[in-house]
Design a protein around this motif. Structure first.
Motif, PDB file in Angstrom:
ATOM      1  N   ASP A 215     -14.102  29.521 -22.611  1.00 37.95           N
ATOM      2  CA  ASP A 215     -14.291  29.770 -24.047  1.00 37.95           C
ATOM      3  C   ASP A 215     -12.902  29.797 -24.699  1.00 37.95           C
ATOM      4  N   PRO A 216     -12.360  28.615 -25.036  1.00 40.18           N
ATOM      5  CA  PRO A 216     -10.962  28.562 -25.496  1.00 40.18           C
ATOM      6  C   PRO A 216     -10.679  29.455 -26.696  1.00 40.18           C
ATOM      7  N   SER A 217     -11.559  29.457 -27.714  1.00 35.11           N
ATOM      8  CA  SER A 217     -11.209  30.271 -28.891  1.00 35.11           C
ATOM      9  C   SER A 217     -11.335  31.759 -28.574  1.00 35.11           C
ATOM     10  N   GLY A 218     -12.361  32.127 -27.802  1.00 36.70           N
ATOM     11  CA  GLY A 218     -12.500  33.532 -27.403  1.00 36.70           C
ATOM     12  C   GLY A 218     -11.318  33.975 -26.552  1.00 36.70           C
ATOM     13  N   PHE A 219     -10.847  33.062 -25.701  1.00 30.93           N
ATOM     14  CA  PHE A 219      -9.725  33.405 -24.832  1.00 30.93           C
ATOM     15  C   PHE A 219      -8.446  33.589 -25.651  1.00 30.93           C
ATOM     16  N   MET A 220      -8.235  32.717 -26.644  1.00 32.93           N
ATOM     17  CA  MET A 220      -7.039  32.857 -27.485  1.00 32.93           C
ATOM     18  C   MET A 220      -7.062  34.191 -28.227  1.00 32.93           C
ATOM     19  N   GLU A 221      -8.247  34.572 -28.699  1.00 35.50           N
ATOM     20  CA  GLU A 221      -8.365  35.875 -29.375  1.00 35.50           C
ATOM     21  C   GLU A 221      -7.994  37.002 -28.415  1.00 35.50           C
ATOM     22  N   ALA A 222      -8.516  36.894 -27.186  1.00 33.01           N
ATOM     23  CA  ALA A 222      -8.238  37.938 -26.187  1.00 33.01           C
ATOM     24  C   ALA A 222      -6.741  37.991 -25.871  1.00 33.01           C
ATOM     25  N   CYS A 223      -6.115  36.826 -25.760  1.00 35.05           N
ATOM     26  CA  CYS A 223      -4.669  36.800 -25.451  1.00 35.05           C
ATOM     27  C   CYS A 223      -3.870  37.454 -26.574  1.00 35.05           C
ATOM     28  N   LYS A 224      -4.258  37.148 -27.816  1.00 33.47           N
ATOM     29  CA  LYS A 224      -3.527  37.745 -28.952  1.00 33.47           C
ATOM     30  C   LYS A 224      -3.718  39.260 -28.965  1.00 33.47           C
ATOM     31  N   TYR A 225      -4.952  39.674 -28.687  1.00 32.85           N
ATOM     32  CA  TYR A 225      -5.250  41.113 -28.655  1.00 32.85           C
ATOM     33  C   TYR A 225      -4.391  41.812 -27.593  1.00 32.85           C
ATOM     34  N   VAL A 226      -4.351  41.227 -26.388  1.00 34.09           N
ATOM     35  CA  VAL A 226      -3.599  41.875 -25.300  1.00 34.09           C
ATOM     36  C   VAL A 226      -2.092  41.783 -25.568  1.00 34.09           C
ATOM     37  N   GLU A 227      -1.660  40.690 -26.174  1.00 37.18           N
ATOM     38  CA  GLU A 227      -0.232  40.596 -26.518  1.00 37.18           C
ATOM     39  C   GLU A 227       0.166  41.760 -27.424  1.00 37.18           C
ATOM     40  N   ASN A 228      -0.699  42.074 -28.364  1.00 37.98           N
ATOM     41  CA  ASN A 228      -0.412  43.203 -29.254  1.00 37.98           C
ATOM     42  C   ASN A 228      -0.328  44.521 -28.499  1.00 37.98           C
ATOM     43  N   LEU A 229      -1.157  44.636 -27.442  1.00 35.68           N
ATOM     44  CA  LEU A 229      -1.129  45.872 -26.650  1.00 35.68           C
ATOM     45  C   LEU A 229       0.180  46.038 -25.898  1.00 35.68           C
ATOM     46  N   VAL A 230       0.755  44.912 -25.454  1.00 35.49           N
ATOM     47  CA  VAL A 230       1.875  45.017 -24.506  1.00 35.49           C
ATOM     48  C   VAL A 230       3.230  44.658 -25.102  1.00 35.49           C
ATOM     49  N   LYS A 231       3.238  44.135 -26.324  1.00 32.43           N
ATOM     50  CA  LYS A 231       4.485  43.532 -26.803  1.00 32.43           C
ATOM     51  C   LYS A 231       5.632  44.538 -26.919  1.00 32.43           C
ATOM     52  N   ASN A 232       5.318  45.822 -27.153  1.00 28.30           N
ATOM     53  CA  ASN A 232       6.396  46.796 -27.322  1.00 28.30           C
ATOM     54  C   ASN A 232       7.015  47.252 -26.007  1.00 28.30           C
TER      55      ASN A 232
END
Ligand code: SF4
Length: 660
Positions: A215-232
């Motif tokens: 699910d490419p679009s769902g996966f991109m959403e998930a990646c962005k969500y997790v990036e926000n969790l870990v970026k700091n």
């Protein structure tokens, strides 16, 4: 073709040059990937009685279903084999490594690589978009890891990603590494020597394919969500670290958006511009380059252990770079320094011609070369601190010092021959209750258990003094930590000092072990997952939060759209439990693992903890591990999983083997 996985694992027998392919989906999704699929392959193929340097020993290089995608921190890969450094006798374990080789392997068309046998003469593997060749490596043999990788790029192109060994691996040094780029290494298990024993100098990989996503679009959403969790940063501990963005920050692995220890970039480029630079190893960097000194104990019943990196900034970086080039684990230097310091303190200034001038960078350059090449007395030290402590007669050390030197060696490498990383005792202190988790992880693992313990150990940074740090690294009220544990595990008292509530403390440790299996199998970074704790951009953000909970469903949120397979966190945890139990079963069948082995660590925990004075006695230790076996569904007499537990995990065939 499956989603997430490529569907093929390459198998190469170096003895008869046989190259074949196995279907990954024989093992997935029930063993996920990485550590999980590796243990299943080892269970199927690795016979009892095989030694680390026997041609029958297996080497497994595995990726996971998220490798090669944009999933944050998914650039890592897992290597598993029989580790020659395990003490007193080698056994099967794992050592993962970051960088770019694992995604490249998937782009080349394979989820993993199994190597057995032994080549007659030095060879390297060339894996290029589904094609595999075993190539002559006579010209590479004897070369350092940087030169080897450079030559492979010259031959096969700049985009080639390589794993290779240096002289230390060729000479079967017990703490030799498999190196990738300048500073990514499979470091702790001595797997460089296993490659060396197979006459395998390097694995060069180039791929131009990709990873199919369900699910490419769902996966991109998930990646962005997790990036926000870990970026700091990995968690709240790092919120005060300087925020550095690429290109000034260089992360160690592909697909990592984390603000992770950006000091590396600051330190290193002045010294190196090789093009292989990723990042200096986090923990060693300060010891090598900052002259960090710590004395953990000052008690009569515990030896004084000093770790001091006197080479200073330039010397420290050079020492570490030399380690990397020769293919040696830098952790062993950190172990040799405090051990040699005890020799010097007791008037031993020279060992069979080796002058212990341990505060001189030149001593370490010479020492490291001697060890990597097994020259002179370096041959003894090439077998690690713990084994060298059994050769004191050969080193011509006065007999009256033997007991003390052996005692210190056991403090430095307290169980299974691995350094006392986050043990909570010995060369490191940790306040209660953190060391209880450490002790449980050490008791049951097959190596130093950092992948289980990193997440819970982060809390220690707010319980100073720790590592000589006098103040908390972040201002976190204890109440917020308790609320976090309340939300995650249903009982905030888990984090209170002492041994109670024991059931909840033990269950928390088991949970971390399963989550360790998940992250090592998907494969994600040990520092960052599971997201038990959030990371914050500033102290103000943290102050506003009522707790520190991250998102422990983050792995599942990435896994489902990537693979199209509905596995909740609970389902993944069940897979983690399956993996952990199969590791135990392999160790029962091949190495007679039992309760006595699990008790290896007990002596260390009977020592008083430096910061709060708590200690175990035999009764409490027994109660803790009895409780552990109860919640694991293991027999407390022999420490085996019960037949019912194995059946529950779908491992009936395993039960039939170990119970026959
Ligand atoms: S968080 Fe740090 S250690 Fe983990 S993959 Fe990213 S750069 Fe590497």
């Amino acid at each position: 073709m499956p989603y997430g996985w490529i569907g093929k694992i390459l198998r190469i027998d170096l003895t008869n040059k046989d190259i074949s392919v196995i279907d990954t989906m024989k093992y997935a999704p029930q063993f996920i990937g990485g550590r999980g699929i590796s243990i299943k392959i080892a269970w199927d193929e690795l016979k009892p009685g095989v030694g680390p340097y026997d041609p029958e020993n297996i080497m497994i290089f595995m990726t996971g279903p998220l490798t090669g995608t944009l999933a944050p921190t998914s650039g890592r890969g897992m290597i598993s084999s029989i580790s020659p450094r395990v003490y007193p006798d080698p056994w099967f374990t794992r050592s993962n490594v970051g960088g770019y080789w694992a995604p490249e392997l998937k782009y080349a068309g394979f989820d993993g690589l199994i190597i057995v046998g032994k080549a007659e003469t030095p060879v390297y593997l060339w894996i290029n978009d589904g094609h595999v060749e075993i190539k002559d490596a006579k010209e590479l043999w004897g070369k350092g890891t940087l030169a080897t990788q450079k030559i492979l790029k010259d031959i096969h192109g700049e985009k080639v990603q390589s794993l290779c060994i240096g002289p230390a691996g060729e000479n079967l040094v017990l703490f030799s590494t498999i190196q990738h780029n300048l500073s990514n290494a499979s470091g702790q298990a001595g797997f460089g020597g296993v490659m060396g024993s197979k006459n395998l100098k390097a694995i060069a990989i180039r791929g131009t394919g990709g990873v199919e996503i369900a699910d490419p679009s769902g996966f991109m959403e998930a990646c962005k969500y997790v990036e926000n969790l870990v970026k700091n940063g990995p968690n709240f501990v790092y919120m005060l670290a300087p925020k550095v963005a690429p290109p000034d920050r260089i992360n160690c692995s592909a697909a990592c958006p984390c603000n992770c220890e950006p000091r590396a970039k600051r330190n290193v480029p002045a010294k190196i511009s090789s093009g292989f630079l990723t990042m200096m190893e986090h923990c060693l960097d300060p010891m090598f380059s900052w002259g960090w000194e710590r004395t953990e104990y000052n008690r009569e019943d515990v030896p004084e252990i000093k770790t001091k990196a006197t080479p200073g900034f330039d010397g420290g970086i050079d020492v570490q770079c030399l380690n990397e080039d020769l293919g040696l684990s830098g952790w062993e230097y950190v172990n040799f320094y405090p051990w040699f310091e005890v020799f010097v303190r007791n008037g031993v200034k020279e060992l069979k011609g080796l002058k212990l001038d341990i505060d001189s960078p030149k001593f370490w350059y010479d020492f490291i070369r001697m060890v990597a090449n097994r020259e002179g007395v370096g041959d003894i030290f090439a077998d690690s601190v713990i084994r060298a402590s059994e050769r004191l007669k050969d080193l011509r050390v006065p007999e009256e010092l033997w007991d003390e030197l052996k005692r210190v060696a056991h403090f430095i490498q307290p169980a299974y021959g691995f350094p006392s990383h986050r043990l909570g005792r010995a060369a490191e202190s940790q306040p209660s209750p953190i060391w209880i988790f450490s002790m449980l992880h050490w008791a049951f693992d097959t190596r130093d258990p950092m992948s289980s313990h990193h997440q819970s150990s982060f809390i220690e940074y707010i319980f100073p003094p720790h590592h000589g740090v006098p103040n908390p690294v972040a201002n976190v009220p204890f109440k917020k930590i308790k609320t976090t544990y309340e939300k995650l595990f249903g009982n905030g008292d888990i984090i209170e000092p002492g041994f109670e509530p024991m059931d909840e403390k033990v269950k928390c440790a088991i949970w971390h072990q399963h989550r360790s299996c998940i992250k090592d199998s998907l494969l994600l970074c040990d520092w960052v997952f599971p997201r038990t704790f959030a990371s914050f951009g500033s102290q103000e953000e943290l102050d506003k939060a009522t707790d520190l909970v991250g998102d422990i469903d983050a792995e599942s949120k990435l896994f489902i759209p990537a693979t199209g397979i509905e596995m909740s966190s609970k389902d993944l945890e069940k897979a983690g439990e399956r993996i952990y139990n199969l590791e135990r079963a392999l160790h029962i069948r091949n190495y007679n693992r039992n309760r006595k082995v699990d008790e290896t660590i007990e002596w260390v925990c009977e020592l008083p903890e430096k910061t709060d004075g708590t200690k175990l006695d035999k009764d409490i230790f027994n109660k803790l591990i009895d409780t552990y076996y109860k919640f694991r569904g293991w027999n407390k007499t022999n420490a085996w999983p019960t037949k019912d537990k194995l059946k529950e995990l779908g491992l009936e065939d395993v039960a039939r083997v170990i119970y026959r």
